[in-house]
Write a protein that holds these residues in place. Structure first.
Motif, mmCIF file in Angstrom:
data_model
loop_
_atom_site.group_PDB
_atom_site.id
_atom_site.type_symbol
_atom_site.label_atom_id
_atom_site.label_comp_id
_atom_site.label_asym_id
_atom_site.label_seq_id
_atom_site.Cartn_x
_atom_site.Cartn_y
_atom_site.Cartn_z
ATOM 1 N N ALA A 1 0.832 -1.207 0.000
ATOM 2 C CA ALA A 1 0.000 0.000 0.000
ATOM 3 C C ALA A 1 0.865 1.256 0.000
ATOM 4 O O ALA A 1 1.637 1.492 0.931
ATOM 5 N N MET A 2 0.735 2.032 -1.066
ATOM 6 C CA MET A 2 1.469 3.297 -1.187
ATOM 7 C C MET A 2 0.480 4.422 -0.891
ATOM 8 O O MET A 2 -0.172 4.933 -1.789
ATOM 9 N N LEU A 3 0.348 4.769 0.368
ATOM 10 C CA LEU A 3 -0.697 5.695 0.808
ATOM 11 C C LEU A 3 -0.193 7.125 0.927
ATOM 12 O O LEU A 3 0.970 7.357 1.267
ATOM 13 N N GLN A 4 -1.061 8.066 0.683
ATOM 14 C CA GLN A 4 -0.718 9.473 0.926
ATOM 15 C C GLN A 4 -1.916 10.200 1.538
ATOM 16 O O GLN A 4 -3.064 9.939 1.185
ATOM 17 N N ILE B 1 2.595 6.416 5.151
ATOM 18 C CA ILE B 1 2.777 5.578 6.338
ATOM 19 C C ILE B 1 3.837 4.520 6.058
ATOM 20 O O ILE B 1 3.792 3.836 5.031
ATOM 21 N N ILE B 2 4.820 4.410 6.965
ATOM 22 C CA ILE B 2 5.748 3.278 6.934
ATOM 23 C C ILE B 2 5.782 2.640 8.310
ATOM 24 O O ILE B 2 5.393 3.257 9.300
ATOM 25 N N GLU B 3 6.250 1.410 8.351
ATOM 26 C CA GLU B 3 6.297 0.674 9.620
ATOM 27 C C GLU B 3 7.599 -0.103 9.700
ATOM 28 O O GLU B 3 8.207 -0.422 8.680
ATOM 29 N N LYS B 4 8.011 -0.407 10.935
ATOM 30 C CA LYS B 4 9.258 -1.148 11.131
ATOM 31 C C LYS B 4 8.987 -2.641 11.111
ATOM 32 O O LYS B 4 8.045 -3.115 11.742
ATOM 33 N N ARG B 5 9.822 -3.380 10.385
ATOM 34 C CA ARG B 5 9.660 -4.825 10.327
ATOM 35 C C ARG B 5 10.076 -5.469 11.651
ATOM 36 O O ARG B 5 10.801 -4.857 12.436
ATOM 37 N N TRP C 1 12.596 -0.937 7.442
ATOM 38 C CA TRP C 1 11.279 -0.323 7.367
ATOM 39 C C TRP C 1 10.609 -0.684 6.048
ATOM 40 O O TRP C 1 11.272 -1.089 5.095
ATOM 41 N N GLN C 2 9.274 -0.544 6.015
ATOM 42 C CA GLN C 2 8.551 -0.931 4.811
ATOM 43 C C GLN C 2 7.223 -0.185 4.711
ATOM 44 O O GLN C 2 6.723 0.358 5.698
ATOM 45 N N PHE C 3 6.664 -0.176 3.529
ATOM 46 C CA PHE C 3 5.295 0.293 3.366
ATOM 47 C C PHE C 3 4.367 -0.830 3.834
ATOM 48 O O PHE C 3 4.720 -2.010 3.704
ATOM 49 N N HIS D 1 11.110 -2.011 -1.470
ATOM 50 C CA HIS D 1 10.399 -0.858 -0.917
ATOM 51 C C HIS D 1 11.051 0.471 -1.330
ATOM 52 O O HIS D 1 10.389 1.501 -1.392
ATOM 53 N N GLN D 2 12.360 0.407 -1.614
ATOM 54 C CA GLN D 2 12.994 1.604 -2.203
ATOM 55 C C GLN D 2 12.346 1.922 -3.541
ATOM 56 O O GLN D 2 12.163 3.082 -3.897
ATOM 57 N N LYS D 3 11.999 0.866 -4.279
ATOM 58 C CA LYS D 3 11.367 1.083 -5.579
ATOM 59 C C LYS D 3 10.015 1.754 -5.407
ATOM 60 O O LYS D 3 9.654 2.646 -6.184
ATOM 61 N N VAL D 4 9.267 1.329 -4.408
ATOM 62 C CA VAL D 4 7.967 1.945 -4.137
ATOM 63 C C VAL D 4 8.167 3.410 -3.734
ATOM 64 O O VAL D 4 7.409 4.289 -4.155
ATOM 65 N N ALA D 5 9.197 3.660 -2.933
ATOM 66 C CA ALA D 5 9.474 5.040 -2.515
ATOM 67 C C ALA D 5 9.752 5.927 -3.731
ATOM 68 O O ALA D 5 9.287 7.067 -3.803
ATOM 69 N N ARG D 6 10.503 5.395 -4.675
ATOM 70 C CA ARG D 6 10.794 6.178 -5.882
ATOM 71 C C ARG D 6 9.537 6.386 -6.715
ATOM 72 O O ARG D 6 9.336 7.451 -7.297
ATOM 73 N N LEU D 7 8.692 5.351 -6.751
ATOM 74 C CA LEU D 7 7.410 5.482 -7.451
ATOM 75 C C LEU D 7 6.607 6.636 -6.880
ATOM 76 O O LEU D 7 6.039 7.456 -7.608
ATOM 77 N N MET D 8 6.571 6.684 -5.554
ATOM 78 C CA MET D 8 5.751 7.705 -4.889
ATOM 79 C C MET D 8 6.274 9.114 -5.165
ATOM 80 O O MET D 8 5.506 10.061 -5.253
ATOM 81 N N LYS D 9 7.598 9.219 -5.276
ATOM 82 C CA LYS D 9 8.184 10.534 -5.556
ATOM 83 C C LYS D 9 8.073 10.894 -7.026
ATOM 84 O O LYS D 9 8.529 11.974 -7.431
#
Length: 362
Positions: free
Chosen positions: A246-249, A256-260, A270-272, A352-360
Motif C-alpha cells: 500500500a502506497m498511501l498518501q 505511512i511506513i512501519e518497522k519490520r 522499514w517498509q510500506f 520498498h525503495q522502488k515503491v518510494a521512488r514510485l511515490m516521488k
DNA sequence: GATACGTGGCA
DNA sequence: TTGCCAAGTAT
C-alpha cells in the motif's frame, strides 16, 4: 579422509606451491581500499561486507562506512538505525546488526582493541570459521585457514577433492588441507592469494589455466578435468509469495511506513504496509480491510498501479503496488507518518525503495 | 544437517 | 527468462 588428503597434498611440492602463490599475489593483486593498511577493524568490516558479496559491490559501501564509522569506538557509539541505513542495499542485514553488536562488545570488553586470538575472534557475533581465519591471517599474520567458496574451488582442482562443497562438513576437509599447505612465512598473502586466484583466474566457468601461476601444481589441469570441479549439489527451487503493498498518501503528501520485526527476513528494516495475497481478485478489498484494522485511518484505494518481482535467495516476492489516500482519525503508534524527505532517513529493502521512488514520481 | 537470510550481474 | 554465482553465518 584426512589421511587420504594428506597423501594427496603431499603429491605436490608444498614449498614451491607456497612460493608461486604468494609471489603471484604480491605482484598481481587487485587494489582494494581495505588492503591499504592492516587496521584489524577495517579488515573485519571488509570481511563481513564481502560475505556472499562481490568486491565491486562492496567497495563503495566500505568507503562510505569507514567515513561514517572510522573506528571501533565510533561504530560502537552509533545508533543501529544509522548502521542499517549505511548497509541499505547491501543485503543480509543481520550482518550489520551482528557486526554492530560485536563491535560494541569489543569496545566494552576489549577496550576497543580487536582481539588477536583465533578463539576470541571466532566468538564475535557474525564471525564464523571463514571470517575468523581471514581476520587472524590477514590482520594478525596467524597461520589459520580461511576457507570460502573460492578456496574450496581452487583446492578442489589442485588436490582433486571431489566432496560436495554444498555440504557444511566439506569445509573442514579444506581447512585441513590449508593447514598442511599454508605458508608460515606469509599466511596473509597465502590465504588472500588462494581467494584472489579463485576470483580472477580459477573461476567457476572457463578458468584461465593458461595464465595460472600454480598450473604446474594442479592435478585437475593435468587430467584436463578442471571444469568438472568442484562438485556441488544443486539447490532446490524457491517458492513465490504474492505481496500487495500500500502506497498511501494523505492531503499533505505524507505516507505511512512501519518497522519490520526484529527477527527474520529484512529484520528491523522499514517498509510500506503490505499483506500477502491469498486471492488476487479480492486483493484490493483485503488490503483496505487490513489497513483500517491495523491503523486508525480511513483508506481509499485505487486500482493497482504496477507489478514487479523481487528475487531473494530462498523466495520470490510477486509484488503488486496499490496507490491510495488515507486520513488519520487518531495518532498512529504502530507505524510512522513521514513526508518524502523524511523517508530518506529510513533503511528500506530494495523492493520498498522502488515503491518510494514510485511515490516521488521518479 | 538443512534452511533462512539480499542483492546484482551475467550467460 | 531463468538459474547460478559472490571473500558465509546463525539457528
Amino acid at each position: 579422509m584426512t589421511k587420504q588428503l594428506l597423501d594427496r597434498a603431499l603429491t605436490i611440492d608444498i614449498e614451491a606451491f607456497q612460493i608461486d602463490l604468494v609471489l603471484w599475489f604480491t605482484h598481481d593483486h587487485r587494489d582494494m581500499p581495505w588492503r591499504k593498511e592492516r587496521d584489524p577493524y577495517k579488515i573485519w568490516v571488509s570481511e563481513i561486507m564481502l560475505q556472499q558479496t562481490r568486491v565491486d559491490t562492496v567497495i563503495p559501501y566500505f568507503e562510505r562506512f569507514m567515513a561514517q564509522f572510522p573506528t571501533v569506538d565510533a561504530l560502537a557509539a552509533a545508533e543501529e538505525e544509522k548502521v542499517l541505513k549505511a548497509w541499505e542495499g547491501l543485503g543480509y542485514y543481520s550482518r550489520a546488526r551482528n557486526l554492530h553488536s560485536a563491535v560494541k562488545e569489543v569496545h566494552e570488553k576489549y577496550g576497543g582493541i580487536v582481539p588477536n586470538t583465533p578463539k576470541e575472534i571466532l566468538s564475535l557475533k557474525g564471525v564464523g570459521p571463514y571470517t575468523a581465519g581471514a581476520i587472524a591471517s590477514i590482520a594478525f599474520g596467524l597461520p589459520e585457514p580461511a576457507v570460502d567458496g573460492n578456496v574450496m574451488r581452487v583446492l578442489s582442482r589442485i588436490l582433486l577433492i571431489e566432496n560436495d562443497i554444498a555440504k557444511p562438513q566439506t569445509r573442514k576437509i579444506f581447512e585441513e588441507a590449508v593447514r598442511l599447505l599454508i605458508s608460515k612465512e606469509n599466511p596473509s598473502y597465502f590465504n588472500q592469494g588462494l581467494m584472489e586466484l579463485g576470483a580472477t583466474i580459477c573461476t567457476p566457468k572457463n578458468p584461465s589455466c593458461i595464465v595460472c601461476p600454480v598450473q604446474k601444481h594442479c592435478e585437475a589441469f593435468h587430467k584436463g578435468i578442471q571444469t568438472e570441479l568442484p562438485v556441488k549439489k544443486k539447490k532446490i527451487k524457491k517458492r513465490t509469495v504474492p505481496v500487495a503493498i500500500a502506497m498511501l498518501q494523505n492531503e499533505s503528501g505524507e505516507t505511512i511506513i512501519e518497522k519490520r520485526p526484529e527477527t527474520g527476513l529484512l529484520a528491523n528494516l522499514w517498509q510500506f504496509p503490505n499483506i500477502e495475497i491469498s486471492d488476487r481478485n479480492l486483493t484490493k478489498e483485503h488490503l483496505k480491510t487490513y489497513l483500517e484494522e491495523r491503523y486508525p485511518i480511513q483508506v481509499d484505494l485505487n486500482d493497482h498501479l504496477v507489478d514487479f518481482q523481487h528475487v531473494f535467495t530462498h523466495l520470490t516476492w510477486q509484488i503488486s503496488v496499490y496507490a491510495g489516500s488515507f486520513k488519520a482519525k487518531e495518532p498512529i503508534t504502530n507505524g510512522t507518518i513521514v513526508n518524502a524527505e523524511q523517508l530518506d532517513a529510513y533503511p528500506l529493502p530494495v523492493p520498498h525503495q522502488k515503491v518510494a521512488r514510485l511515490m516521488k514520481g521518479e
